[in-house]
Design an enzyme around this catalytic site. Structure first.
Site, PDB file in Angstrom:
ATOM      1  N   ILE A  90     -54.280  55.990   2.322  1.00 40.42           N
ATOM      2  CA  ILE A  90     -54.335  54.529   2.270  1.00 40.42           C
ATOM      3  C   ILE A  90     -55.041  53.956   3.495  1.00 40.42           C
ATOM      4  O   ILE A  90     -54.904  54.482   4.604  1.00 40.42           O
ATOM      5  CB  ILE A  90     -52.897  53.974   2.187  1.00 40.42           C
ATOM      6  CG1 ILE A  90     -52.219  54.437   0.886  1.00 40.42           C
ATOM      7  CG2 ILE A  90     -52.866  52.454   2.291  1.00 40.42           C
ATOM      8  CD1 ILE A  90     -50.708  54.221   0.856  1.00 40.42           C
ATOM      9  N   CYS A  91     -55.818  52.866   3.288  1.00 40.10           N
ATOM     10  CA  CYS A  91     -56.416  52.104   4.381  1.00 40.10           C
ATOM     11  C   CYS A  91     -57.440  52.955   5.145  1.00 40.10           C
ATOM     12  O   CYS A  91     -58.399  53.431   4.564  1.00 40.10           O
ATOM     13  CB  CYS A  91     -55.297  51.576   5.288  1.00 40.10           C
ATOM     14  SG  CYS A  91     -55.800  50.356   6.521  1.00 40.10           S
ATOM     15  N   ILE A  92     -57.229  53.184   6.445  1.00 42.72           N
ATOM     16  CA  ILE A  92     -58.151  53.982   7.257  1.00 42.72           C
ATOM     17  C   ILE A  92     -57.870  55.481   7.133  1.00 42.72           C
ATOM     18  O   ILE A  92     -58.722  56.311   7.467  1.00 42.72           O
ATOM     19  CB  ILE A  92     -58.081  53.543   8.745  1.00 42.72           C
ATOM     20  CG1 ILE A  92     -59.231  54.130   9.574  1.00 42.72           C
ATOM     21  CG2 ILE A  92     -56.726  53.920   9.346  1.00 42.72           C
ATOM     22  CD1 ILE A  92     -60.607  53.661   9.175  1.00 42.72           C
ATOM     23  N   THR A 100     -57.093  53.974  -1.484  1.00 38.06           N
ATOM     24  CA  THR A 100     -57.147  52.524  -1.688  1.00 38.06           C
ATOM     25  C   THR A 100     -57.360  51.834  -0.348  1.00 38.06           C
ATOM     26  O   THR A 100     -56.899  52.339   0.687  1.00 38.06           O
ATOM     27  CB  THR A 100     -55.862  52.017  -2.371  1.00 38.06           C
ATOM     28  OG1 THR A 100     -56.054  50.657  -2.805  1.00 38.06           O
ATOM     29  CG2 THR A 100     -54.660  52.069  -1.445  1.00 38.06           C
TER      30      THR A 100
END
Length: 217
Positions: free
Chosen positions: A134-136, A189
């Site tokens: 997720i994210c970074i 995501t």
């Protein structure tokens, strides 16, 4: 009951796990009928940030101890995690993912991944168990898997270019969606790489958790 490993990197967006991303992940896992099994490295944080001022604080904190704040103490050192005891693995974002789980924040495409996380994620992958980043956090996948995995960090061009330098295929993605690499069972995501509100981050994270759980054997 399916057991979903969740690897945290501290507590707080600027120096650990993004708390909202972590809590949304844990809630989505529980609502899916699965059990979250949480881990974090038992080591000093790379740095400590004052989240009120966004400035570095002159103090020292431990990644595992800080992550325990999010899990109400129900967490295990990452070194003790075993892939055969899990059905899948999810890694929320926050700067801690780029500072404490790897050194992407300072080394970019030359980054190294925490050895315990790399071992666990590679073992899960070898056993055919899905991974959700997720994210970074997806920036670590090329270094972990050593394959040309399809992933997203959203739409940030500079980060996407570094991901592709490491051998991944970056797919631009809106905040409320996911990118799925069916071959390698990897789901990613953008979350707070793009989100401006908690509900925006939740949409993509909830889709990711649902898809990861669905991909478990």
């Amino acid at each position: 009951m399916k057991k979903i490993g969740v690897v945290l990197s501290g507590c707080g967006v600027y120096d650990g796990s993004e708390i909202q991303e972590a809590v949304i992940t844990l809630l989505a896992i529980a609502r899916s009928g699965a059990e979250a099994v949480c881990f974090a490295p038992d080591k000093p944080q790379t740095d400590v940030m004052n989240h009120l001022t966004s400035r570095e604080a002159i103090e020292h904190r431990n990644v595992l101890v800080e992550a325990a704040r999010i899990t109400r103490g129900n967490i295990t050192p990452l070194a003790q995690a075993e892939a055969h005891e899990l059905d899948a693995l999810i890694v929320p974002g926050g700067f801690g993912a780029a500072k404490n789980l790897c050194n992407f924040a300072s080394a970019g495409s030359e980054c190294l991944v925490d050895s315990d996380l790399r071992r666990l994620a590679r073992d899960c992958h070898a056993l055919g168990k899905p991974l959700g980043f997720i994210c970074i956090a997806p920036v670590m996948l090329p270094k972990i898997l050593d394959v040309s995995v399809r992933l997203t960090i959203g739409t940030d061009i500079d980060t996407a270019e570094m991901v592709e330098e490491m051998g991944a295929e970056h797919v631009p993605c809106p905040v409320d969606d996911i990118v799925v690499d069916e071959e390698h069972k990897v789901v990613t995501t953008p979350a707070y790489m793009l989100a401006t509100r908690i509900d925006e981050a939740a949409r993509g994270i909830e889709k990711l958790v649902a898809r990861v759980v669905d991909m478990t054997a």
